[in-house]
Design a protein around this motif. Structure first.
Motif, PDB file in Angstrom:
ATOM      1  N   MET A  91       0.823  -1.211   0.000  1.00 41.00           N
ATOM      2  CA  MET A  91       0.000   0.000   0.000  1.00 41.00           C
ATOM      3  C   MET A  91       0.856   1.260   0.000  1.00 41.00           C
ATOM      4  O   MET A  91       0.555   2.236  -0.691  1.00 41.00           O
ATOM      5  CB  MET A  91      -0.935  -0.020   1.210  1.00 41.00           C
ATOM      6  CG  MET A  91      -2.052  -1.038   1.109  1.00 41.00           C
ATOM      7  SD  MET A  91      -3.205  -0.896   2.491  1.00 41.00           S
ATOM      8  CE  MET A  91      -4.455  -2.100   2.005  1.00 41.00           C
ATOM      9  N   ILE A  92       1.930   1.254   0.771  1.00 45.15           N
ATOM     10  CA  ILE A  92       2.809   2.426   0.811  1.00 45.15           C
ATOM     11  C   ILE A  92       3.552   2.579  -0.512  1.00 45.15           C
ATOM     12  O   ILE A  92       3.649   3.680  -1.068  1.00 45.15           O
ATOM     13  CB  ILE A  92       3.803   2.302   1.981  1.00 45.15           C
ATOM     14  CG1 ILE A  92       3.058   2.320   3.321  1.00 45.15           C
ATOM     15  CG2 ILE A  92       4.830   3.436   1.931  1.00 45.15           C
ATOM     16  CD1 ILE A  92       3.935   2.006   4.519  1.00 45.15           C
ATOM     17  N   ALA A  93       4.083   1.470  -1.016  1.00 47.01           N
ATOM     18  CA  ALA A  93       4.850   1.524  -2.261  1.00 47.01           C
ATOM     19  C   ALA A  93       3.994   1.952  -3.439  1.00 47.01           C
ATOM     20  O   ALA A  93       4.438   2.718  -4.304  1.00 47.01           O
ATOM     21  CB  ALA A  93       5.492   0.168  -2.546  1.00 47.01           C
ATOM     22  N   GLY A  94       2.766   1.457  -3.501  1.00 44.60           N
ATOM     23  CA  GLY A  94       1.874   1.775  -4.608  1.00 44.60           C
ATOM     24  C   GLY A  94       0.816   2.785  -4.221  1.00 44.60           C
ATOM     25  O   GLY A  94      -0.367   2.600  -4.536  1.00 44.60           O
ATOM     26  N   TRP A  95       1.243   3.836  -3.534  1.00 42.47           N
ATOM     27  CA  TRP A  95       0.309   4.829  -2.996  1.00 42.47           C
ATOM     28  C   TRP A  95      -0.605   5.413  -4.067  1.00 42.47           C
ATOM     29  O   TRP A  95      -1.730   5.798  -3.789  1.00 42.47           O
ATOM     30  CB  TRP A  95       1.105   5.946  -2.325  1.00 42.47           C
ATOM     31  CG  TRP A  95       0.325   6.833  -1.417  1.00 42.47           C
ATOM     32  CD1 TRP A  95       0.022   8.147  -1.611  1.00 42.47           C
ATOM     33  CD2 TRP A  95      -0.235   6.475  -0.147  1.00 42.47           C
ATOM     34  NE1 TRP A  95      -0.694   8.644  -0.549  1.00 42.47           N
ATOM     35  CE2 TRP A  95      -0.875   7.645   0.373  1.00 42.47           C
ATOM     36  CE3 TRP A  95      -0.279   5.309   0.599  1.00 42.47           C
ATOM     37  CZ2 TRP A  95      -1.523   7.653   1.602  1.00 42.47           C
ATOM     38  CZ3 TRP A  95      -0.924   5.308   1.832  1.00 42.47           C
ATOM     39  CH2 TRP A  95      -1.539   6.466   2.316  1.00 42.47           C
ATOM     40  N   HIS A  96      -0.154   5.471  -5.306  1.00 44.59           N
ATOM     41  CA  HIS A  96      -0.947   6.073  -6.378  1.00 44.59           C
ATOM     42  C   HIS A  96      -1.378   5.056  -7.441  1.00 44.59           C
ATOM     43  O   HIS A  96      -1.828   5.447  -8.510  1.00 44.59           O
ATOM     44  CB  HIS A  96      -0.159   7.206  -7.044  1.00 44.59           C
ATOM     45  CG  HIS A  96       0.210   8.314  -6.106  1.00 44.59           C
ATOM     46  ND1 HIS A  96      -0.708   9.214  -5.603  1.00 44.59           N
ATOM     47  CD2 HIS A  96       1.404   8.656  -5.562  1.00 44.59           C
ATOM     48  CE1 HIS A  96      -0.096  10.066  -4.797  1.00 44.59           C
ATOM     49  NE2 HIS A  96       1.184   9.748  -4.758  1.00 44.59           N
ATOM     50  N   GLU A  97      -1.201   3.771  -7.148  1.00 45.05           N
ATOM     51  CA  GLU A  97      -1.560   2.763  -8.153  1.00 45.05           C
ATOM     52  C   GLU A  97      -3.051   2.762  -8.465  1.00 45.05           C
ATOM     53  O   GLU A  97      -3.459   2.491  -9.578  1.00 45.05           O
ATOM     54  CB  GLU A  97      -1.117   1.369  -7.686  1.00 45.05           C
ATOM     55  CG  GLU A  97       0.367   1.108  -7.906  1.00 45.05           C
ATOM     56  CD  GLU A  97       0.749  -0.333  -7.654  1.00 45.05           C
ATOM     57  OE1 GLU A  97      -0.114  -1.109  -7.201  1.00 45.05           O
ATOM     58  OE2 GLU A  97       1.911  -0.694  -7.912  1.00 45.05           O
ATOM     59  N   GLY A  98      -3.859   3.025  -7.470  1.00 39.06           N
ATOM     60  CA  GLY A  98      -5.301   2.994  -7.686  1.00 39.06           C
ATOM     61  C   GLY A  98      -5.925   4.358  -7.765  1.00 39.06           C
ATOM     62  O   GLY A  98      -7.070   4.564  -7.320  1.00 39.06           O
ATOM     63  N   ASP A  99      -5.200   5.322  -8.334  1.00 40.24           N
ATOM     64  CA  ASP A  99      -5.677   6.702  -8.366  1.00 40.24           C
ATOM     65  C   ASP A  99      -7.037   6.858  -9.037  1.00 40.24           C
ATOM     66  O   ASP A  99      -7.833   7.709  -8.651  1.00 40.24           O
ATOM     67  CB  ASP A  99      -4.657   7.598  -9.082  1.00 40.24           C
ATOM     68  CG  ASP A  99      -3.604   8.122  -8.119  1.00 40.24           C
ATOM     69  OD1 ASP A  99      -3.759   7.894  -6.913  1.00 40.24           O
ATOM     70  OD2 ASP A  99      -2.621   8.736  -8.582  1.00 40.24           O
ATOM     71  N   GLU A 100      -7.299   6.051 -10.084  1.00 39.72           N
ATOM     72  CA  GLU A 100      -8.554   6.216 -10.802  1.00 39.72           C
ATOM     73  C   GLU A 100      -9.764   5.772  -9.979  1.00 39.72           C
ATOM     74  O   GLU A 100     -10.884   6.220 -10.215  1.00 39.72           O
ATOM     75  CB  GLU A 100      -8.519   5.451 -12.133  1.00 39.72           C
ATOM     76  CG  GLU A 100      -8.326   3.948 -11.986  1.00 39.72           C
ATOM     77  CD  GLU A 100      -6.873   3.538 -12.006  1.00 39.72           C
ATOM     78  OE1 GLU A 100      -6.568   2.437 -12.487  1.00 39.72           O
ATOM     79  OE2 GLU A 100      -6.033   4.324 -11.531  1.00 39.72           O
ATOM     80  N   ALA A 101      -9.565   4.885  -9.016  1.00 38.53           N
ATOM     81  CA  ALA A 101     -10.656   4.414  -8.159  1.00 38.53           C
ATOM     82  C   ALA A 101     -10.061   3.924  -6.841  1.00 38.53           C
ATOM     83  O   ALA A 101     -10.002   2.722  -6.575  1.00 38.53           O
ATOM     84  CB  ALA A 101     -11.448   3.297  -8.839  1.00 38.53           C
ATOM     85  N   PRO A 102      -9.585   4.841  -5.993  1.00 42.78           N
ATOM     86  CA  PRO A 102      -8.868   4.431  -4.775  1.00 42.78           C
ATOM     87  C   PRO A 102      -9.710   3.606  -3.815  1.00 42.78           C
ATOM     88  O   PRO A 102      -9.196   2.712  -3.155  1.00 42.78           O
ATOM     89  CB  PRO A 102      -8.434   5.761  -4.151  1.00 42.78           C
ATOM     90  CG  PRO A 102      -9.337   6.787  -4.752  1.00 42.78           C
ATOM     91  CD  PRO A 102      -9.657   6.294  -6.119  1.00 42.78           C
TER      92      PRO A 102
END
Length: 544
Positions: A91-102
């Motif tokens: 979750m920390i590493a991919g903080w912006h991976e789910g930007d389109e639908a967090p």
């Protein structure tokens, strides 16, 4: 405690969809951190060498002998710890991976964590089957909803393979009910099923159902083809959860159910399984060498690594079983680090193609160093934790048959090739100039308030002489621009993995204290003894 451990991330998964999107990340991380705390608390209550512990049992469907039953032994607690540690790191590493639908991304991530924990804690086979199949729901949406173009097809392929394995497993689960009902009271409790007397034919057929399902999940050659497509198209964080957590269910199930319930059938199948494991080791390494997509390459390395784990399981020795269990943990740590660091690179460069990178070592020295350590762990460098588990498996393999150990060693040599060649092509090769590459349409990150990469809008590829000239001019003007190095958040995310790789590389005893008693108990349950050490005769004994 185990029930609470499972429920906390599950509650988080149910709560997050009703929260504002802006708070989804923080709340999701909070629930995963709380689950990590509970996992550590469970470890403090676990007594080394005490067998199955922290058990809970409640009748669920009495007519079919189904119970909600959970508990952990040395194998289970290690898998629980691996899961609760990797989830907040992802979750920390991919903080912006789910930007389109967090909200969706973090809810599915927590759901996958909860169901994975339930799988590793289940001591009722029917309950295990239910949560085993349920893990596919969040996994499918994480793969299909987030990632690169083509992720929908990869998610469907992943789901079809897993559902096929689950269907085969269902037949064996039903078979267990029939056998237990014929011999008394129907039950799915692991402790009851271990007391059943399976005929040779029945045991072997039931074993095949479990083994095929777990071979697909692991994955093992030749039912591995979903792996590369999934890791290529999914986000790096999703790939970590799939390969480093979810796929461990396959090898976990081989130890817990194949060997635990069907020892005779497991020994009967050993020659074939060992052969498949060796093919996975060599074939996975060769295919990884041929890859140009960095994420696909990292995914295929796991085919080779899971071959080592399965080999350690089916050579039937304490060293092999301890090595396989340690390999499951160390593979999870090392491969997670490699997926995340490669994911950082892909995010910056806008491409996963190794041929379009090159010469990045000077512009991203920190990221290059992190990737190198993760890569060296993947190839089993002495001093890093995967070496210990790999060494134990190889010792057991040579003890089983010299040619088995010799073939497995070839896989280690090939691992050095695919890791070091990948590093050379990405970081020390000539490659395209990073600034020119970005201006030509593969942009890198501009950085946010934390120094994270976002938002550099790439110039489009030219469709005419004018736009081509414009792009060329822009590239020339941008020669002073460099790819940003790893941010503080990104370093913070992988730092625990790096520490674990070094610490357990020099001091693996805490892991061995948990794995060794389970390995000894399982070998005794299977009815196999380690070979006595071969000591040369002394001069007096030999008559000299």
């Amino acid at each position: 405690m185990l029930t609470v451990l499972i429920l906390v991330p599950l509650v988080g998964a149910l709560v997050i969809p009703f929260l504002p999107a802006a708070s989804a990340r923080a709340v999701g991380l909070g629930f995963s951190a709380g689950t990590l705390g509970l996992g550590i608390a469970a470890l403090t209550q676990f007594e080394t060498g005490g067998g199955m512990q922290l058990q809970e049992q409640v009748e669920w469907i009495p007519a079919f002998g189904v119970n909600y039953a959970v508990g952990v032994d040395g194998l289970g607690i290690l898998m629980v710890l691996l899961t609760v540690v990797l989830t907040p790191i992802v979750m920390i590493a991919g903080w912006h991976e789910g930007d389109e639908a967090p909200r969706s991304y973090y809810a599915w991530m927590l759901a996958l964590e909860a169901l994975s924990l339930a799988v590793f804690c289940a001591t009722d086979v029917f309950f295990f089957y239910v949560v085993f199949e349920a893990t596919l729901i969040p996994a499918f949406y994480l793969v299909g909803g987030f990632g690169r173009d083509g992720r929908g097809a990869a998610a469907v392929k992943f789901l079809m393979f897993q559902l096929a394995g689950g269907l085969v497993l269902l037949f064996s689960v039903i078979g267990l009910y029939v056998v237990s009902a014929d011999q008394g009271t129907p039950s799915y409790l692991l402790s009851d099923l271990q007391q059943l007397d399976f005929s040779e034919g029945t045991g072997r057929w039931l074993f095949l159902g479990f083994f095929i399902a777990f071979a697909i999940k692991a994955p093992l050659f030749p039912v591995h083809t979903w792996l590369a497509d999934t890791t290529e198209k999914a986000t790096p964080g999703t790939s970590v959860m799939l390969v480093c957590v979810l796929d461990k269910i396959g090898t976990f199930g081989m130890l817990r159910f194949c060997l635990g319930l069907f020892p005779e059938a497991s020994q009967w199948a050993t020659p074939v399984v060992v052969t498949l494991a060796l093919i996975s080791i060599i074939y996975g390494a060769l295919v990884a060498i041929a890859q140009d997509d960095a994420l696909r390459l990292v995914g295929l390395t796991s085919l080779s690594h899971f071959g080592f784990i399965v080999l350690g399981i089916f050579v039937f020795s304490t060293q092999g079983h301890s090595g396989a269990i340690l390999y499951m943990v160390n593979h999870g740590i090392g491969t997670a680090a490699l997926f995340l660091t490669v994911g950082y690179l892909v995010h910056r460069r806008g491409t996963a193609l190794i041929s379009e990178m090159g010469g990045l070592e000077k512009t991203v020295p920190v990221l290059a160093g992190l990737t190198l350590v993760a890569g060296l762990a993947t190839l089993g460098l002495p001093g890093l934790s995967p070496f210990v588990s790999e060494f134990l498996v190889l010792l057991a393999a040579f003890d089983y048959a010299w040619w088995v150990g010799g073939t497995a060693v070839v896989g280690i040599v090939l691992a050095a090739i695919y890791v070091l060649w990948m590093y050379q092509r990405i970081f020390t090769g000539g490659g395209a100039d990073p600034a020119a590459h970005d201006a030509a349409g593969h942009g890198h990150d501009a950085g946010d308030a934390e120094g994270d990469a976002h938002g550099a809008t790439p110039a489009g590829h030219g469709q005419s002489a004018t736009t081509t000239a414009t792009a060329t001019a822009t590239a020339t003007a941008a020669t002073t621009t460099v790819v940003p190095d790893a941010s503080r958040r990104e370093v913070l995310a992988v730092a625990p993995l790096m520490v674990a790789l070094v610490f357990f590389g020099f001091y693996p005893q805490p892991l061995l204290d948990l794995s060794n008693p389970y390995a000894r108990d399982l070998l005794a349950q299977v009815g196999v003894q380690d070979d006595a050490p071969k000591v040369p005769a002394t001069g007096a004994e030999s008559g000299e």
